[in-house]
Design a protein around this motif. Structure first.
Motif, PDB file in Angstrom:
ATOM      1  N   PRO A  91      49.123  84.690 -55.222  1.00  0.00           N
ATOM      2  CA  PRO A  91      49.563  85.531 -54.029  1.00  0.00           C
ATOM      3  C   PRO A  91      49.681  84.987 -52.766  1.00  0.00           C
ATOM      4  CG  PRO A  91      47.242  86.153 -54.587  1.00  0.00           C
ATOM      5  CD  PRO A  91      47.713  85.184 -55.561  1.00  0.00           C
ATOM      6  N   ILE A  92      50.863  84.910 -52.364  1.00  0.00           N
ATOM      7  CA  ILE A  92      51.152  84.324 -51.233  1.00  0.00           C
ATOM      8  C   ILE A  92      51.501  85.169 -50.150  1.00  0.00           C
ATOM      9  CG2 ILE A  92      52.507  82.819 -49.727  1.00  0.00           C
ATOM     10  CD1 ILE A  92      51.098  81.176 -51.939  1.00  0.00           C
ATOM     11  N   ASN A  93      50.783  85.418 -49.033  1.00  0.00           N
ATOM     12  CA  ASN A  93      50.570  86.461 -47.977  1.00  0.00           C
ATOM     13  C   ASN A  93      51.007  85.865 -46.715  1.00  0.00           C
ATOM     14  OD1 ASN A  93      48.480  85.269 -46.742  1.00  0.00           O
ATOM     15  ND2 ASN A  93      46.999  86.806 -47.729  1.00  0.00           N
ATOM     16  N   ASP A  94      51.319  86.653 -45.726  1.00  0.00           N
ATOM     17  CA  ASP A  94      51.929  86.143 -44.544  1.00  0.00           C
ATOM     18  C   ASP A  94      50.986  85.168 -43.799  1.00  0.00           C
ATOM     19  OD1 ASP A  94      54.184  87.636 -44.447  1.00  0.00           O
ATOM     20  OD2 ASP A  94      53.420  89.465 -43.405  1.00  0.00           O
ATOM     21  N   GLU A  95      49.633  85.298 -43.862  1.00  0.00           N
ATOM     22  CA  GLU A  95      48.761  84.429 -43.452  1.00  0.00           C
ATOM     23  C   GLU A  95      49.194  82.975 -44.060  1.00  0.00           C
ATOM     24  OE1 GLU A  95      43.921  83.442 -43.289  1.00  0.00           O
ATOM     25  OE2 GLU A  95      44.605  85.352 -44.003  1.00  0.00           O
ATOM     26  N   LEU A  96      48.861  82.895 -45.334  1.00  0.00           N
ATOM     27  CA  LEU A  96      49.239  81.543 -46.202  1.00  0.00           C
ATOM     28  C   LEU A  96      50.662  80.898 -45.615  1.00  0.00           C
ATOM     29  CD1 LEU A  96      47.779  81.920 -49.619  1.00  0.00           C
ATOM     30  CD2 LEU A  96      47.038  80.492 -47.944  1.00  0.00           C
ATOM     31  N   LEU A  97      51.826  81.927 -45.825  1.00  0.00           N
ATOM     32  CA  LEU A  97      52.990  81.318 -45.301  1.00  0.00           C
ATOM     33  C   LEU A  97      52.968  80.679 -43.919  1.00  0.00           C
ATOM     34  CD1 LEU A  97      55.418  83.977 -46.639  1.00  0.00           C
ATOM     35  CD2 LEU A  97      55.183  81.607 -47.432  1.00  0.00           C
ATOM     36  N   SER A  98      52.623  81.386 -42.860  1.00  0.00           N
ATOM     37  CA  SER A  98      52.186  80.680 -41.461  1.00  0.00           C
ATOM     38  C   SER A  98      51.597  79.573 -41.473  1.00  0.00           C
ATOM     39  CB  SER A  98      51.415  81.873 -40.654  1.00  0.00           C
ATOM     40  OG  SER A  98      52.196  83.036 -40.502  1.00  0.00           O
ATOM     41  N   PHE A  99      50.621  79.575 -42.430  1.00  0.00           N
ATOM     42  CA  PHE A  99      49.850  78.439 -42.515  1.00  0.00           C
ATOM     43  C   PHE A  99      50.608  77.005 -42.861  1.00  0.00           C
ATOM     44  CE2 PHE A  99      46.927  75.585 -45.299  1.00  0.00           C
ATOM     45  CZ  PHE A  99      46.057  74.975 -44.380  1.00  0.00           C
ATOM     46  N   PHE A 100      51.269  77.380 -43.768  1.00  0.00           N
ATOM     47  CA  PHE A 100      52.055  76.339 -44.360  1.00  0.00           C
ATOM     48  C   PHE A 100      53.264  75.827 -43.379  1.00  0.00           C
ATOM     49  CE2 PHE A 100      50.016  77.005 -48.607  1.00  0.00           C
ATOM     50  CZ  PHE A 100      49.417  75.799 -48.715  1.00  0.00           C
ATOM     51  N   ASP A 101      53.770  76.807 -42.878  1.00  0.00           N
ATOM     52  CA  ASP A 101      54.870  76.723 -41.569  1.00  0.00           C
ATOM     53  C   ASP A 101      54.384  75.690 -40.667  1.00  0.00           C
ATOM     54  OD1 ASP A 101      56.600  78.174 -42.925  1.00  0.00           O
ATOM     55  OD2 ASP A 101      56.451  79.918 -41.618  1.00  0.00           O
ATOM     56  N   SER A 102      52.880  75.925 -40.155  1.00  0.00           N
ATOM     57  CA  SER A 102      52.418  74.969 -39.312  1.00  0.00           C
ATOM     58  C   SER A 102      52.251  73.494 -39.690  1.00  0.00           C
ATOM     59  CB  SER A 102      51.083  75.832 -38.497  1.00  0.00           C
ATOM     60  OG  SER A 102      50.165  75.882 -39.682  1.00  0.00           O
ATOM     61  N   THR A 103      51.907  73.691 -40.946  1.00  0.00           N
ATOM     62  CA  THR A 103      51.603  72.126 -41.622  1.00  0.00           C
ATOM     63  C   THR A 103      52.895  71.452 -41.754  1.00  0.00           C
ATOM     64  OG1 THR A 103      51.321  72.897 -43.893  1.00  0.00           O
ATOM     65  CG2 THR A 103      49.269  72.654 -42.698  1.00  0.00           C
ATOM     66  N   GLU A 104      53.626  72.226 -41.914  1.00  0.00           N
ATOM     67  CA  GLU A 104      55.203  71.565 -42.191  1.00  0.00           C
ATOM     68  C   GLU A 104      55.482  70.969 -40.740  1.00  0.00           C
ATOM     69  OE1 GLU A 104      57.528  70.610 -44.635  1.00  0.00           O
ATOM     70  OE2 GLU A 104      55.753  71.008 -45.878  1.00  0.00           O
ATOM     71  N   LYS A 105      55.505  71.519 -39.911  1.00  0.00           N
ATOM     72  CA  LYS A 105      55.754  71.156 -38.479  1.00  0.00           C
ATOM     73  C   LYS A 105      54.871  70.199 -38.007  1.00  0.00           C
ATOM     74  CE  LYS A 105      57.295  75.839 -37.133  1.00  0.00           C
ATOM     75  NZ  LYS A 105      57.099  77.177 -36.444  1.00  0.00           N
ATOM     76  N   LEU A 106      53.798  70.140 -38.348  1.00  0.00           N
ATOM     77  CA  LEU A 106      52.845  68.762 -38.067  1.00  0.00           C
ATOM     78  C   LEU A 106      53.303  67.885 -38.711  1.00  0.00           C
ATOM     79  CD1 LEU A 106      49.160  70.486 -37.932  1.00  0.00           C
ATOM     80  CD2 LEU A 106      50.762  69.601 -35.918  1.00  0.00           C
ATOM     81  N   ASN A 107      53.621  67.764 -40.039  1.00  0.00           N
ATOM     82  CA  ASN A 107      53.953  66.701 -40.900  1.00  0.00           C
ATOM     83  C   ASN A 107      55.336  66.042 -40.237  1.00  0.00           C
ATOM     84  OD1 ASN A 107      51.775  66.686 -42.455  1.00  0.00           O
ATOM     85  ND2 ASN A 107      52.921  68.106 -44.012  1.00  0.00           N
ATOM     86  N   ARG A 108      56.338  66.825 -39.786  1.00  0.00           N
ATOM     87  CA  ARG A 108      57.396  66.498 -39.093  1.00  0.00           C
ATOM     88  C   ARG A 108      57.208  65.681 -37.799  1.00  0.00           C
ATOM     89  NH1 ARG A 108      60.135  71.780 -38.898  1.00  0.00           N
ATOM     90  NH2 ARG A 108      59.565  72.336 -40.924  1.00  0.00           N
ATOM     91  N   ILE A 109      56.420  66.302 -37.283  1.00  0.00           N
ATOM     92  CA  ILE A 109      56.017  65.225 -35.929  1.00  0.00           C
ATOM     93  C   ILE A 109      55.106  64.266 -36.369  1.00  0.00           C
ATOM     94  CG2 ILE A 109      54.628  65.528 -33.946  1.00  0.00           C
ATOM     95  CD1 ILE A 109      54.896  68.593 -33.927  1.00  0.00           C
TER      96      ILE A 109
END
Length: 75
Positions: free
Chosen positions: A54-72
């Motif tokens: 189950p992917i909830n908003d908290e997990l989605l936000s977590f992965f959004d932030s790690t994706e942004k960090l990976n791009r940087i």
């Protein structure tokens, strides 16, 4: 999903590789190989994760932030 993100997801869920593998219906070695970046995540594994974790908003936000960090700071 990268191997690093899979490790983070599994850790966020508080599961061992074996427990995670059982939940998604794959082998522990398949999970370990993806986590170690020795194998890319297959479409099958991705679908099994989506169907069984189950992917909830908290997990989605977590992965959004790690994706942004990976791009940087690419690994």
């Amino acid at each position: 999903m990268t191997g690093e993100q899979l490790v983070l997801l599994r850790g966020k869920l508080g599961l061992t590789q074996r427990q995670f593998a059982e939940i998604i219906g794959m082998s522990g070695s398949a999970v370990a190989m993806v986590e170690a970046n020795h194998r890319k995540m297959s479409a099958t594994m991705r679908a099994k994760i989506a169907a069984n974790i189950p992917i909830n908003d908290e997990l989605l936000s977590f992965f959004d932030s790690t994706e942004k960090l990976n791009r940087i700071n690419p690994v």
